[in-house]
Design a protein around this motif. Structure first.
Motif, PDB file in Angstrom:
ATOM      1  N   THR A  34       0.852  -1.188   0.000  1.00  0.00           N
ATOM      2  CA  THR A  34       0.000   0.000   0.000  1.00  0.00           C
ATOM      3  C   THR A  34       0.888   1.238   0.000  1.00  0.00           C
ATOM      4  N   VAL A  35       0.284   2.385  -0.202  1.00  0.00           N
ATOM      5  CA  VAL A  35       0.969   3.642   0.078  1.00  0.00           C
ATOM      6  C   VAL A  35       0.390   4.170   1.381  1.00  0.00           C
ATOM      7  N   LYS A  36       1.273   4.606   2.256  1.00  0.00           N
ATOM      8  CA  LYS A  36       0.814   5.062   3.565  1.00  0.00           C
ATOM      9  C   LYS A  36       1.637   6.258   4.004  1.00  0.00           C
ATOM     10  N   TRP A  37       1.023   7.028   4.885  1.00  0.00           N
ATOM     11  CA  TRP A  37       1.685   8.197   5.465  1.00  0.00           C
ATOM     12  C   TRP A  37       1.690   8.023   6.976  1.00  0.00           C
ATOM     13  N   THR A  38       2.883   8.059   7.554  1.00  0.00           N
ATOM     14  CA  THR A  38       3.075   7.785   8.970  1.00  0.00           C
ATOM     15  C   THR A  38       3.446   9.056   9.717  1.00  0.00           C
ATOM     16  N   LEU A  39       2.833   9.209  10.870  1.00  0.00           N
ATOM     17  CA  LEU A  39       3.119  10.359  11.720  1.00  0.00           C
ATOM     18  C   LEU A  39       4.599  10.381  12.094  1.00  0.00           C
ATOM     19  N   VAL A  40       5.216  11.543  11.943  1.00  0.00           N
ATOM     20  CA  VAL A  40       6.635  11.683  12.273  1.00  0.00           C
ATOM     21  C   VAL A  40       6.811  12.119  13.716  1.00  0.00           C
ATOM     22  N   ASP A  41       6.183  13.202  14.078  1.00  0.00           N
ATOM     23  CA  ASP A  41       6.297  13.707  15.445  1.00  0.00           C
ATOM     24  C   ASP A  41       5.207  13.084  16.309  1.00  0.00           C
ATOM     25  N   ASP A  42       5.595  12.503  17.430  1.00  0.00           N
ATOM     26  CA  ASP A  42       4.604  11.857  18.280  1.00  0.00           C
ATOM     27  C   ASP A  42       3.946  12.824  19.258  1.00  0.00           C
ATOM     28  N   GLU A  43       4.331  14.083  19.255  1.00  0.00           N
ATOM     29  CA  GLU A  43       3.693  15.087  20.110  1.00  0.00           C
ATOM     30  C   GLU A  43       3.499  16.379  19.327  1.00  0.00           C
ATOM     31  N   PRO A  44       2.308  16.943  19.270  1.00  0.00           N
ATOM     32  CA  PRO A  44       1.081  16.315  19.768  1.00  0.00           C
ATOM     33  C   PRO A  44       0.453  15.410  18.707  1.00  0.00           C
ATOM     34  N   MET A  45      -0.097  14.318  19.124  1.00  0.00           N
ATOM     35  CA  MET A  45      -0.788  13.413  18.209  1.00  0.00           C
ATOM     36  C   MET A  45      -2.232  13.858  18.027  1.00  0.00           C
ATOM     37  N   PRO A  46      -2.785  13.733  16.817  1.00  0.00           N
ATOM     38  CA  PRO A  46      -4.223  13.938  16.662  1.00  0.00           C
ATOM     39  C   PRO A  46      -4.970  12.916  17.514  1.00  0.00           C
ATOM     40  N   ILE A  47      -6.087  13.339  18.086  1.00  0.00           N
ATOM     41  CA  ILE A  47      -6.833  12.490  19.015  1.00  0.00           C
ATOM     42  C   ILE A  47      -8.261  12.274  18.517  1.00  0.00           C
ATOM     43  N   LEU A  48      -8.690  11.020  18.565  1.00  0.00           N
ATOM     44  CA  LEU A  48     -10.057  10.642  18.226  1.00  0.00           C
ATOM     45  C   LEU A  48     -10.746  10.134  19.487  1.00  0.00           C
ATOM     46  N   SER A  49     -11.996  10.574  19.699  1.00  0.00           N
ATOM     47  CA  SER A  49     -12.766  10.108  20.850  1.00  0.00           C
ATOM     48  C   SER A  49     -14.247  10.174  20.508  1.00  0.00           C
ATOM     49  N   GLY A  50     -15.074   9.682  21.446  1.00  0.00           N
ATOM     50  CA  GLY A  50     -16.521   9.728  21.262  1.00  0.00           C
ATOM     51  C   GLY A  50     -17.046   8.563  20.444  1.00  0.00           C
ATOM     52  N   GLY A  51     -18.309   8.654  20.054  1.00  0.00           N
ATOM     53  CA  GLY A  51     -18.935   7.579  19.288  1.00  0.00           C
ATOM     54  C   GLY A  51     -18.922   6.270  20.059  1.00  0.00           C
ATOM     55  N   PRO A  52     -18.441   5.185  19.439  1.00  0.00           N
ATOM     56  CA  PRO A  52     -18.402   3.893  20.125  1.00  0.00           C
ATOM     57  C   PRO A  52     -17.153   3.700  20.978  1.00  0.00           C
ATOM     58  N   LEU A  53     -16.257   4.673  20.976  1.00  0.00           N
ATOM     59  CA  LEU A  53     -14.968   4.524  21.647  1.00  0.00           C
ATOM     60  C   LEU A  53     -15.073   4.851  23.127  1.00  0.00           C
ATOM     61  N   ARG A  54     -14.332   4.105  23.932  1.00  0.00           N
ATOM     62  CA  ARG A  54     -14.245   4.355  25.365  1.00  0.00           C
ATOM     63  C   ARG A  54     -12.848   4.884  25.648  1.00  0.00           C
ATOM     64  N   GLY A  55     -12.727   6.175  25.772  1.00  0.00           N
ATOM     65  CA  GLY A  55     -11.422   6.786  25.973  1.00  0.00           C
ATOM     66  C   GLY A  55     -10.907   7.406  24.683  1.00  0.00           C
ATOM     67  N   ASN A  56      -9.668   7.904  24.731  1.00  0.00           N
ATOM     68  CA  ASN A  56      -9.044   8.566  23.594  1.00  0.00           C
ATOM     69  C   ASN A  56      -8.204   7.603  22.775  1.00  0.00           C
ATOM     70  N   TYR A  57      -8.106   7.895  21.481  1.00  0.00           N
ATOM     71  CA  TYR A  57      -7.272   7.110  20.573  1.00  0.00           C
ATOM     72  C   TYR A  57      -6.376   8.060  19.789  1.00  0.00           C
ATOM     73  N   SER A  58      -5.092   7.728  19.709  1.00  0.00           N
ATOM     74  CA  SER A  58      -4.099   8.584  19.069  1.00  0.00           C
ATOM     75  C   SER A  58      -3.842   8.137  17.635  1.00  0.00           C
ATOM     76  N   PHE A  59      -3.919   9.081  16.713  1.00  0.00           N
ATOM     77  CA  PHE A  59      -3.661   8.782  15.304  1.00  0.00           C
ATOM     78  C   PHE A  59      -2.182   8.484  15.085  1.00  0.00           C
ATOM     79  N   ILE A  60      -1.880   7.442  14.262  1.00  0.00           N
ATOM     80  CA  ILE A  60      -0.484   7.118  13.983  1.00  0.00           C
ATOM     81  C   ILE A  60      -0.173   7.035  12.487  1.00  0.00           C
ATOM     82  N   GLN A  61      -1.151   6.664  11.648  1.00  0.00           N
ATOM     83  CA  GLN A  61      -0.885   6.591  10.217  1.00  0.00           C
ATOM     84  C   GLN A  61      -2.176   6.416   9.435  1.00  0.00           C
ATOM     85  N   PHE A  62      -2.118   6.731   8.127  1.00  0.00           N
ATOM     86  CA  PHE A  62      -3.219   6.383   7.236  1.00  0.00           C
ATOM     87  C   PHE A  62      -2.650   5.735   5.982  1.00  0.00           C
TER      88      PHE A  62
END
Length: 317
Positions: free
Chosen positions: A79-107
């Motif tokens: 695949t072609v993918k793009w990976t987060l370089v800097d780990d701070e600050p990470m984009p954060i996903l929450s809400g919906g069906p999720l319990r707690g926060n989730y940190s974005f790492i790649q697409f």
């Protein structure tokens, strides 16, 4: 940072030199052929549970920090993918069906789409991979709620007006045509340009990674409103060498509950009062015409019986 990079390769199940292929899915390692909750699946809208009581989908999704993400692109052979370089600050996903926060790492990107909705596949699907905040990837791969993946389906329309979504990625693609090419120099990407037009309209279910080792640790959030991309952009992906003409896994058995957000049911709302009134008026007019024509027919039968001239029966408008 080196440890993070290794872990990011592990979470996608895609490691350089890994001995697997989309042409031989039955030979995939891990739980790919033995698991009971594998992904992707065909999502049937009529079977999805609308969570009106918010028992599973507890409020809207929240996306924070996705507009300026420093990432590097790579073709890893699958695949072609793009990976987060800097780990701070990470984009954060929450809400919906999720319990707690989730940190974005790649697409990364699949063509054709991996998921289907009501039996229909889309030309492309973008996967935004997140790890539960506070966990390493290795720890997350051992927990049923360790990862969250947002899937955005893409539809192809012609015209330059549809080139905005992938506008930041397509200039990089020629450098990623060859397998094992990259990583490219890091650049700032606005991930919101890759979002669905309605990020609150989605299906969600528990499943797996769609590449080896296919660990069943993923909360899937699949958007049901496609992102529009241009035909010219889509053709570029046909030039990307991923070992074949496409890079999607076959659909897996559903055999589990799929939930849908309230926003995804907007098109199923009841007609407006004005629409109902118009329908009733039309029905009344139709019934009136039918009754009038019926009476006329009976009168003509009597006229014919007595030898009188009949008249033409016309349905009232």
């Amino acid at each position: 940072m080196w440890i993070i990079a290794v872990n990011l390769l592990a979470v996608a199940g895609i490691i350089k030199g890994a001995d697997w292929s989309y042409d031989f899915e039955t030979q995939w390692p891990g739980v790919c052929t033995t698991g009971s909750q594998q992904s992707p699946i065909n999502i049937m809208s009529r079977d999805a549970v609308v969570d009106r009581q918010e028992a599973h989908i507890k409020g809207p999704l929240a996306f924070r920090g996705y507009s300026n993400v420093n990432a590097t692109g790579e073709n890893n052979g699958h695949t072609v993918k793009w990976t987060l370089v800097d780990d701070e600050p990470m984009p954060i996903l929450s809400g919906g069906p999720l319990r707690g926060n989730y940190s974005f790492i790649q697409f990364h990107i699949h063509w054709l789409s991996e998921h289907a909705i009501d039996g229909m596949k889309y030309p492309m699907e973008i996967h935004f991979v997140h790890v539960k905040t506070g966990l390493t990837v290795e720890e997350a791969l051992k927990r049923p709620d360790g990862l969250a993946v947002v899937g955005v389906l893409c539809q192809v329309h012609s015209g330059v007006e549809n080139e905005f979504a992938l506008g930041e990625l397509t200039p990089m693609l020629p450098s990623l045509f060859d397998r094992q090419s990259g990583p490219l120099p890091a650049s700032i990407i606005d991930l919101t340009r890759l979002f669905s037009p309605n990020m609150q309209s989605f299906y969600t279910y528990h499943g797996s990674l769609t590449t080896p080792q296919c660990q069943e640790v993923v909360t899937w959030i699949v958007m049901d409103t496609p992102l529009i991309i241009s035909d010219t952009q889509y053709k570029l992906f046909s030039k990307v060498d991923v070992g074949g003409i496409d890079n999607y896994r076959s659909l897996q058995p559903v055999n589990r509950v799929i939930y849908r957000s309230l926003a995804s049911c907007a098109s199923l709302t009841l007609p407006s009062s004005l629409g109902i009134l118009a329908a009733l008026v039309n029905l009344s007019s139709t019934m009136s015409g039918v009754v009038s024509k019926g009476i006329c027919t009976i009168v003509n039968m009597k006229r014919k019986f007595w030898g009188n001239k009949t008249k033409e029966c016309i349905k009232s408008d």
